[in-house]
Design a protein around this motif. Structure first.
Motif: not given
Length: 84
Positions: A25-30, A38-43
């Motif tokens: 899941e991509t999580i955007a920090l605002t 953005l928090l994203v999986s290394p994959q």
């Protein structure tokens, strides 16, 4: 993509990182309503890098600018895979 304010993310950081890492899941920090990170999986990043490398290869192939490769026999020899 889920958006969450940095101030709210502080108390949930561990959970957010696990969601990004395991759930892809991509999580955007605002910050003040604008996406700051953005928090994203290394994959996800690895998949994007692979896609970019393939696109670059296809572009160079189409342009005729590919450099000569290494023959498979030489690769096998360098890796010690030849049984002689």
């Amino acid at each position: 993509m889920v958006e969450i304010a940095i101030s709210a993310a502080r108390s949930q950081l561990g959970d957010l990182v696990r969601r990004a890492a395991h759930g892809r899941e991509t999580i955007a920090l605002t910050d003040h309503g604008h996406v700051a990170a953005l928090l994203v999986s290394p994959q996800v990043i690895e998949d994007l890098e692979d896609a970019l490398a393939i696109a670059d290869y296809q572009r160079r192939k189409a342009e005729g600018t590919l450099e000569p490769g290494i023959p498979m026999a030489e690769v096998r020899r360098r890796l010690g895979l030849d049984q002689q």
